[in-house]
Design an enzyme around this catalytic site. Sequence first.
Site, mmCIF file in Angstrom:
data_model
loop_
_atom_site.group_PDB
_atom_site.id
_atom_site.type_symbol
_atom_site.label_atom_id
_atom_site.label_comp_id
_atom_site.label_asym_id
_atom_site.label_seq_id
_atom_site.Cartn_x
_atom_site.Cartn_y
_atom_site.Cartn_z
ATOM 1 N N LYS A 68 4.860 -7.594 -1.519
ATOM 2 C CA LYS A 68 3.747 -7.106 -2.343
ATOM 3 C C LYS A 68 2.365 -7.486 -1.828
ATOM 4 C CE LYS A 68 5.531 -4.883 -4.312
ATOM 5 N NZ LYS A 68 6.316 -3.826 -3.553
ATOM 6 N N SER A 69 2.294 -7.737 -0.522
ATOM 7 C CA SER A 69 1.007 -8.086 0.079
ATOM 8 C C SER A 69 0.446 -6.956 0.928
ATOM 9 C CB SER A 69 1.166 -9.314 0.978
ATOM 10 O OG SER A 69 1.659 -10.386 0.243
ATOM 11 N N THR A 71 2.684 -4.839 2.880
ATOM 12 C CA THR A 71 3.589 -4.683 4.023
ATOM 13 C C THR A 71 3.680 -3.221 4.472
ATOM 14 O OG1 THR A 71 4.924 -6.279 2.791
ATOM 15 C CG2 THR A 71 5.877 -5.385 4.832
ATOM 16 N N TRP A 73 1.641 -0.780 4.103
ATOM 17 C CA TRP A 73 0.368 -0.370 4.730
ATOM 18 C C TRP A 73 0.295 -0.907 6.155
ATOM 19 C CZ3 TRP A 73 -4.979 -2.302 2.457
ATOM 20 C CH2 TRP A 73 -6.006 -1.499 2.945
ATOM 21 N N HIS A 131 9.832 -10.859 5.759
ATOM 22 C CA HIS A 131 9.121 -11.674 4.764
ATOM 23 C C HIS A 131 9.392 -13.157 5.020
ATOM 24 C CE1 HIS A 131 7.962 -8.177 2.557
ATOM 25 N NE2 HIS A 131 9.132 -7.918 2.029
ATOM 26 N N SER A 161 1.328 -7.585 -8.668
ATOM 27 C CA SER A 161 2.039 -6.490 -8.014
ATOM 28 C C SER A 161 3.556 -6.734 -8.050
ATOM 29 C CB SER A 161 1.553 -6.349 -6.564
ATOM 30 O OG SER A 161 2.238 -5.329 -5.895
ATOM 31 N N TYR A 216 -5.354 -8.545 2.977
ATOM 32 C CA TYR A 216 -5.332 -7.231 2.319
ATOM 33 C C TYR A 216 -6.757 -6.822 1.924
ATOM 34 C CZ TYR A 216 -3.889 -3.776 -1.249
ATOM 35 O OH TYR A 216 -3.719 -2.643 -2.005
ATOM 36 N N ARG A 282 1.747 1.684 -5.992
ATOM 37 C CA ARG A 282 1.445 1.580 -7.423
ATOM 38 C C ARG A 282 -0.032 1.917 -7.622
ATOM 39 N NH1 ARG A 282 0.017 -2.408 -11.350
ATOM 40 N NH2 ARG A 282 -0.692 -3.700 -9.611
ATOM 41 N N LYS A 283 -0.912 0.908 -7.428
ATOM 42 C CA LYS A 283 -2.353 1.177 -7.599
ATOM 43 C C LYS A 283 -3.131 0.989 -6.297
ATOM 44 C CE LYS A 283 -2.993 -0.132 -12.440
ATOM 45 N NZ LYS A 283 -3.723 -1.076 -13.321
HETATM 46 P P1 A3P Z 1 -0.083 -2.846 -6.124
HETATM 47 O O1 A3P Z 1 1.204 -3.106 -6.824
HETATM 48 O O2 A3P Z 1 -1.135 -3.855 -6.471
HETATM 49 O O3 A3P Z 1 -0.569 -1.454 -6.293
HETATM 50 P P2 A3P Z 1 4.292 -4.182 -0.152
HETATM 51 O O4 A3P Z 1 4.135 -3.003 0.729
HETATM 52 O O5 A3P Z 1 4.159 -5.491 0.559
HETATM 53 O O6 A3P Z 1 5.490 -4.091 -1.024
HETATM 54 O O7 A3P Z 1 3.008 -4.189 -1.114
HETATM 55 C C1 A3P Z 1 2.869 -3.218 -2.130
HETATM 56 C C2 A3P Z 1 1.434 -3.249 -2.612
HETATM 57 O O8 A3P Z 1 0.599 -2.646 -1.628
HETATM 58 C C3 A3P Z 1 1.266 -2.447 -3.878
HETATM 59 O O9 A3P Z 1 0.170 -3.042 -4.565
HETATM 60 C C4 A3P Z 1 0.927 -1.082 -3.305
HETATM 61 O O10 A3P Z 1 0.324 -0.208 -4.204
HETATM 62 C C5 A3P Z 1 -0.016 -1.478 -2.180
HETATM 63 N N1 A3P Z 1 -0.118 -0.470 -1.129
HETATM 64 C C6 A3P Z 1 0.870 0.290 -0.594
HETATM 65 N N2 A3P Z 1 0.375 1.101 0.358
HETATM 66 C C7 A3P Z 1 -0.947 0.857 0.419
HETATM 67 C C8 A3P Z 1 -2.006 1.390 1.231
HETATM 68 N N3 A3P Z 1 -1.784 2.336 2.111
HETATM 69 N N4 A3P Z 1 -3.246 0.898 1.032
HETATM 70 C C9 A3P Z 1 -3.477 -0.068 0.128
HETATM 71 N N5 A3P Z 1 -2.529 -0.611 -0.668
HETATM 72 C C10 A3P Z 1 -1.270 -0.164 -0.505
#
Ligand code: A3P
Length: 316
Positions: A68-69, A71, A73, A131, A161, A216, A282-283
Amino acid sequence: NATVEMENKESPKDDLHELLQTLERHVSPPVVKYGGFWVPEMVFRQILSTQKNFKAQGTDIILSTLPKSGTTWLKALTFSIANRHLFTIDQSPLLTSSPHTLVPFFEFNVYWEQENPDLSNIPSPRIFATHMPFELLPDSIRESDCRIICMCRNPLDQFVSYCNFSPKENSEPVPIDKNFDMFCQGIHFYGPFWDHMLGYWNAHLENPRKVLFLRYEDLKEDITSQVKKIAEFIGFPFSLEEEEQGLIDHISGLCSFQSLRSLAPNKTGSVNGIVKNSSFFRKGQVGDWTNYLTPAMAARIKKLMDSKFEGSGLMY
Ligand code: A3P
């Protein structure tokens, strides 16, 4: 080194079972304490296999994050930067495949079913994600010339998240209150948060050419400079001509939250039938924690991080 030797034994499964019995564990979240970290019990075997069998090549790129950091992206960006000579943006494999397909996790993909898969035919640069904390990485990653990119996120947003994450169809997010104390005790997937961060932070300080430490929030604030930084770090800097052609903007745009979320491969399918691809979007905002955590909860996490990071030069 927390690698567990399982060689010359008749039944690795029994060994694993035996070893698991000796480890401290929690049912919710389902984690076991290994090498000082709370790793998901579900991938414990896969972590051991990675430690034992992964042989890094000097050209490998390893993406390390806490869940949830960002990854997903980071995978999309790094894949696009490293492979940009192979296809144009409108032919990008990201249009047809999830970032999690293009950049597999050690624990959830590469070693998911196989103990020692043959990875020698993957063209370089091979890009893998994990991770796992720095301390648990296979020796060959730490000892070879391969590069590690770590991305971290504000713990408040990462925690929110994580709590909002509903990996399967109809699965309920985890209640925040219930999780909060556990998080503050460091008991969450791949926690404690602070030790996970510090491992990569210190490795970065020790050898910045080996470990890149990204945030991030910095990517959200200025994606262009961060994309350039990634490109330089992995040895694929953008040429002036590429910059003038707008390639950095094109890659950033393709990998943006809105863009990735709207792509077909990210609306359907799953990582390994376990986590649906759509759940990774998500957001995508900085500061969403204000909608979920009380000021007292935020202050508790802040105080905790301040004390854990004191003297390290790392701030959050
Ligand atoms: P939120 O739940 O705050 O929206 P991971 O990929 O490590 O599982 O992290 C998921 C988090 O990254 C989620 O945060 C998700 O919405 C956000 N995320 C996914 N793709 C993204 C992107 N392209 N740019 C920015 N945030 C992104």
